[in-house]
Design a protein around this motif. Sequence first.
Motif: not given
Length: 610
Positions: A396-404, A573-574, A583-584, A595-596
């Motif tokens: 299960r992977i989370a891909i996180i980040g701001r818009t764009g 993943i940030v 990542q972690g 950032i996270y």
Amino acid sequence: MKHLKAVNKYFWKYRFRLGIGILFIIISNYFGVLAPQVTGFVIDYVQRSLNLPGYQPSGNRPSYDILVQAFIAKVEQSQYSVSGVVALSGITILILALLRGLFMFLMRQTIIVMSRHIEYDQKNEVFAHYQKLDTSFFKSHSVGDLMSRMAEDVSRVRMFTGPAIMYVVNLISLISLSLFFMFRRDVELTLYVLAPLPVLAATIYLVNTIIHRKSEELQATLASLTTNAQQSYSGIRVIKSFAQETAQLRFFEQNSETYKRRATELAKVEALYFPSMTLFIGLSTLLTIMIGGLYYINGQHNIGIDTIVEFVIYINLLTFPVSAIGWTASMVQRASASQKRLNEFLDTKPAIQNNQSNKKVALHGPIEFRDVNFIYPHTNIHALKNFNLEIKPGERIAIIGRTGSGKSTLAQLLLRMYDVTSGEIILNGVNIKDIELQSLRQQISYVPQDGFLFSDTIENNIAFGAVQEDKTKVEQAAALAVVDRDIAGFPEKYKTVVGERGVTLSGGQKQRVSIARALMKEAPVLILDDALSAVDARTEKAILSQLDQYLHNKTSLFITHRIFNLINFHKIIVLENGRIAEQGTHAELLAKEGIYTEMYAHQMQENNEE
């Protein structure tokens, strides 16, 4: 006509109907050209039998058709009176008219019905091709334009494959038969009658050139008008909320005015045809009577009154086919302009398509991104830069980040809506470009940011894409997406029909129905692209707790700008500007205080304020 070569394959497919239809047209016109000959015989017979003053026998009976000659021989051998011969000839002409009408009916039943079959096939071809085209194509073309080409343009092409073909064959066969018997009757008089035709041909060519250009302009304007209307209907809530009805109406009126002006200009040009046809037909009739009358008075060419009458009837027979030249030419020109627009799409090759070497691959192995770079073709935005990631089966992977930051781009690349600019994506040890597209997409459940629902029942929307429609599984998927209670409150339950794009549902309900659709598919890979953005915190927790058990042994990607605590992700993943910034696991990323951590602290503050 070069653009209309694309429909030749349909003519070949329905060659039997086309051939029979052409035969019926020829037979119909054959019976049509016999009537003038019978009429000429009756006039000659009456003059001869009554010995009218000034009678001059034409002496051209061998020029009649063999059937008319047989009729004449039988009549002259009989003992009928003059009135009896006239009555018998009248009945014969009536029978010929009935036979002509019968075969005209049969020719429409074959050729017009054939054109409807071609219209059906062509619409299916266009729709099937639309579905093959890649995502970038639809981003560069409006829905209104696509709809206009499929509906309006295909209908105009049908006017060519049906009425235009029928009238052209009718014109050629009737003119050929008429000229054949006219030349046999009197060559010189026929040439005088045909004298206006070269001028007619030049007029048709000139006007056709103008019509073709104006037809293309008119079709382009119609596409723009359709696009304007479609966008207004789709965005009606935004228009009303900003009180922009008057502005939108003004914009639509401007487009309508342009369409009206161009349609009027085209109609004015087309209007030149019918007066021109009438003029040329009138000239031919006038020449026939004048020159034929002079020949008769001077006793030349053995021309009698019967010959003049026959020629006048022949000209009247040709009136409709010749006058239909303008109409037919207009239909052909419009069809050519429409087929040209269709060919532009049909000749477009999708950037994403299967190759002969593509194969089916089971997505039970790892997913690897190797030095992936991706630049959107129309905006030149560099969405991913030297992206490397390995996802093991069942993770299960989370891909996180701001818009764009490039989060959604990952989903688009995994579904192969786009191909990478450089680098490669490996699924189960096979390059994604070597996997059959249908096989790839069938094994991925995807919930997009803007969950799209069809104007259908909720049950059918959830079951969309499933191998088998099972009501029990539909209800189970709805329960996992925590939308079952909402559905139970609707009057028709799962048979409730949602509006276009699910307009009758709230944003959260649409998202949950979209999630239920993805869960119903039971694919080995699940991608949720910001799929919980429209639900409240309580519903979000309920959905995540349900998914935690469902995701066992499934590879899943959660693309989001929020941090989920209820799911134990194997890796987070940030993304930042198309690159992996961090990542972690959740604990590891908090310990880095990067950032996270900043995003998590901001989210906690928002939750406390709520």
